[in-house]
Enzyme design. Structure first.
Site, PDB file in Angstrom:
ATOM      1  N   THR A 209       0.847  -1.204   0.000  1.00  0.00           N
ATOM      2  CA  THR A 209       0.000   0.000   0.000  1.00  0.00           C
ATOM      3  C   THR A 209       0.879   1.250   0.000  1.00  0.00           C
ATOM      4  O   THR A 209       1.980   1.234   0.543  1.00  0.00           O
ATOM      5  CB  THR A 209      -0.857  -0.030   1.290  1.00  0.00           C
ATOM      6  OG1 THR A 209      -1.803  -1.056   1.141  1.00  0.00           O
ATOM      7  CG2 THR A 209      -1.549   1.286   1.565  1.00  0.00           C
ATOM      8  N   ARG A 237     -14.722  -7.006   0.251  1.00  0.00           N
ATOM      9  CA  ARG A 237     -13.944  -6.624   1.437  1.00  0.00           C
ATOM     10  C   ARG A 237     -13.421  -5.179   1.295  1.00  0.00           C
ATOM     11  O   ARG A 237     -12.844  -4.811   0.290  1.00  0.00           O
ATOM     12  CB  ARG A 237     -12.763  -7.576   1.606  1.00  0.00           C
ATOM     13  CG  ARG A 237     -11.895  -7.320   2.851  1.00  0.00           C
ATOM     14  CD  ARG A 237     -10.652  -6.498   2.532  1.00  0.00           C
ATOM     15  NE  ARG A 237      -9.741  -6.409   3.682  1.00  0.00           N
ATOM     16  CZ  ARG A 237      -8.648  -5.653   3.696  1.00  0.00           C
ATOM     17  NH1 ARG A 237      -8.326  -4.931   2.639  1.00  0.00           N
ATOM     18  NH2 ARG A 237      -7.886  -5.602   4.753  1.00  0.00           N
ATOM     19  N   GLY A 239     -10.929  -2.428   3.231  1.00  0.00           N
ATOM     20  CA  GLY A 239      -9.885  -2.344   4.259  1.00  0.00           C
ATOM     21  C   GLY A 239      -9.914  -1.013   4.988  1.00  0.00           C
ATOM     22  O   GLY A 239     -10.885  -0.253   4.915  1.00  0.00           O
ATOM     23  N   ASP A 240      -8.828  -0.746   5.682  1.00  0.00           N
ATOM     24  CA  ASP A 240      -8.735   0.475   6.493  1.00  0.00           C
ATOM     25  C   ASP A 240      -8.509   1.735   5.678  1.00  0.00           C
ATOM     26  O   ASP A 240      -8.863   2.838   6.099  1.00  0.00           O
ATOM     27  CB  ASP A 240      -7.539   0.339   7.444  1.00  0.00           C
ATOM     28  CG  ASP A 240      -6.244   0.109   6.655  1.00  0.00           C
ATOM     29  OD1 ASP A 240      -6.140  -0.933   5.967  1.00  0.00           O
ATOM     30  OD2 ASP A 240      -5.350   0.980   6.693  1.00  0.00           O
ATOM     31  N   THR A 259      -0.452   1.565   7.005  1.00  0.00           N
ATOM     32  CA  THR A 259      -0.338   0.399   6.134  1.00  0.00           C
ATOM     33  C   THR A 259      -0.133  -0.836   7.002  1.00  0.00           C
ATOM     34  O   THR A 259       0.466  -0.761   8.068  1.00  0.00           O
ATOM     35  CB  THR A 259       0.838   0.542   5.145  1.00  0.00           C
ATOM     36  OG1 THR A 259       1.034  -0.712   4.478  1.00  0.00           O
ATOM     37  CG2 THR A 259       2.129   0.950   5.829  1.00  0.00           C
ATOM     38  N   GLY A 260      -0.648  -1.952   6.530  1.00  0.00           N
ATOM     39  CA  GLY A 260      -0.505  -3.177   7.311  1.00  0.00           C
ATOM     40  C   GLY A 260      -1.808  -3.946   7.298  1.00  0.00           C
ATOM     41  O   GLY A 260      -2.578  -3.871   6.333  1.00  0.00           O
ATOM     42  N   GLY A 262      -5.193  -4.436   7.542  1.00  0.00           N
ATOM     43  CA  GLY A 262      -6.291  -3.471   7.520  1.00  0.00           C
ATOM     44  C   GLY A 262      -7.333  -3.678   8.594  1.00  0.00           C
ATOM     45  O   GLY A 262      -7.855  -2.712   9.168  1.00  0.00           O
TER      46      GLY A 262
HETATM   47  N1  ASP Z   1      -3.896  -1.878   4.877  1.00  0.00           N
HETATM   48  C1  ASP Z   1      -4.137  -2.447   3.569  1.00  0.00           C
HETATM   49  C2  ASP Z   1      -5.443  -3.198   3.617  1.00  0.00           C
HETATM   50  O1  ASP Z   1      -5.648  -3.958   4.537  1.00  0.00           O
HETATM   51  C3  ASP Z   1      -3.057  -3.349   3.118  1.00  0.00           C
HETATM   52  C4  ASP Z   1      -1.672  -2.760   3.156  1.00  0.00           C
HETATM   53  O2  ASP Z   1      -1.408  -1.838   3.885  1.00  0.00           O
HETATM   54  O3  ASP Z   1      -0.838  -3.238   2.410  1.00  0.00           O
HETATM   55  O4  ASP Z   1      -6.231  -3.059   2.721  1.00  0.00           O
END
Ligand code: ASP
Length: 340
Positions: A209, A237, A239-240, A259-260, A262
């Protein structure tokens, strides 16, 4: 309960520090003010330092290039929003990252993109989720903020809104990359064996991300984030990233992009938690970042970049690595992947 206790502890700490004068560094000392500052990330997770040298160099070069784009905007007196959008446009077009071209695949073999942008000076924001034909999702998110009465459009509605704008459209096949498609195949094979996405191996499949936070010479802050989400994500789905306050948030004090994992970022309303902690306790940017990554979230969950109104920058992950870069008007610069 754990969280309630830590918030209470923080408040007590603040009160006692204020009484003893220990807070000088974080609240009462004259802060050094930078004219502008920018930080960006290209995803957090765990990538091995043993990655091939040419690949490592490609990542560093991309981070440098993205940073110089944002730096150029801010040095020329451009807005934090422009710096955020243009930096992210570059990262979206670069297939090394899980955003725009190079986005990960859903369980149905599609690329469904999420993005959000927030203007800290107005508290206005725009977000989109599940788009499949927009080359630069962050630009569409910005149009949602500026050209609509709404904040957040999803899937077909977001595409319909895009039809009314001049954002560049592409065939969904534009987003295909062999590398990400293979990751989907691996993730699906692993799923057959009962592997859950929260295991370490699965974590490697969802990162990349991109996000940017910036302070411009007029003192305005902005944050933006763009992603393909998680490899093998299921039907619809979200995400965050496009949830304002979770993966993306900005006000007149601080701008944050995450990032991470979500789901974890969302459940802890993470970006807003950092901003609120800073505002309510008077903690410094770094103390607020530490609170979020070390006390609120669990090891392996996520990483964040943030810039405050003084131009202080913090970039921190609890996942082991995060592609990141930052620079300010004083020439302080940092480009890193691991804890170099
Ligand atoms: N946070 C993102 C998600 O869960 C994924 C990512 O940060 O790579 O959609």
């Amino acid at each position: 309960m754990k969280k309630l206790l830590s918030v209470l502890a923080a408040i007590l700490f603040t009160i006692s520090a204020c009484t003893t004068g220990d807070m000088q560094e974080s609240s009462s000392a004259e802060p050094e003010i930078k004219k502008w500052a920018i930080a960006l990330h290209g995803g957090a997770g765990y990538v091995s330092p043993d990655m091939p040298e040419d690949r490592k160099e490609a990542y560093y070069a991309a981070l440098e290039e993205a940073l110089s784009i944002g730096q150029g905007v801010l040095e020329d007196g451009g807005t934090a929003l422009d710096a955020v959008e243009q930096t992210i446009n570059y990262l979206e077009d670069n297939e090394l990252f899980n955003a725009g071209k190079g986005a990960v695949f859903t369980s149905e073999g599609k690329n469904e993109l999420d993005a959000a942008i927030m203007d800290g000076s107005t508290l206005n924001a725009g977000a989109i989720t599940g788009v499949t034909t927009v080359r630069n999702p962050i630009s569409l998110a910005r149009k949602v903020m500026t050209d609509s009465r709404h904040v957040f459009f999803s899937s077909q509605g977001a595409e319909q809104f895009a039809d009314q704008t001049d954002v560049e459209r592409v065939d969904p096949s534009y987003f295909y990359t062999e590398r990400r498609f293979q990751s989907l195949k691996e993730a699906q094979a692993a799923e057959q064996t009962g592997y859950l996405f929260e295991t370490d191996k699965m974590k490697e499949w969802k990162y990349g991300t991109v996000g940017t936070v910036a302070l411009d010479i007029n003192g305005n802050l902005a944050a933006g984030t763009s992603t393909g989400g998680m490899t093998n994500k299921k039907f619809g789905r979200v995400g965050d990233v496009p949830i304002i306050g979770s993966g993306t948030y900005a006000n007149d004090l601080v701008a944050v992009s995450g990032t991470g994992w979500g789901e974890k970022i969302m459940l802890n309303v993470s970006a807003h938690t950092l901003a609120s902690y800073m505002e309510y306790t008077g903690a410094s940017l770094q103390e607020s970042m530490d609170y979020l990554t070390d006390q609120v979230l669990e090891p392996g969950d996520a990483g964040f970049i943030a810039v405050d109104k003084y131009g202080n920058i913090s970039m921190k992950t609890n996942t082991g690595s995060m592609f990141r870069a930052a620079i300010d008007s004083e020439g302080n610069k940092d480009v890193a992947i691991w804890d170099e």
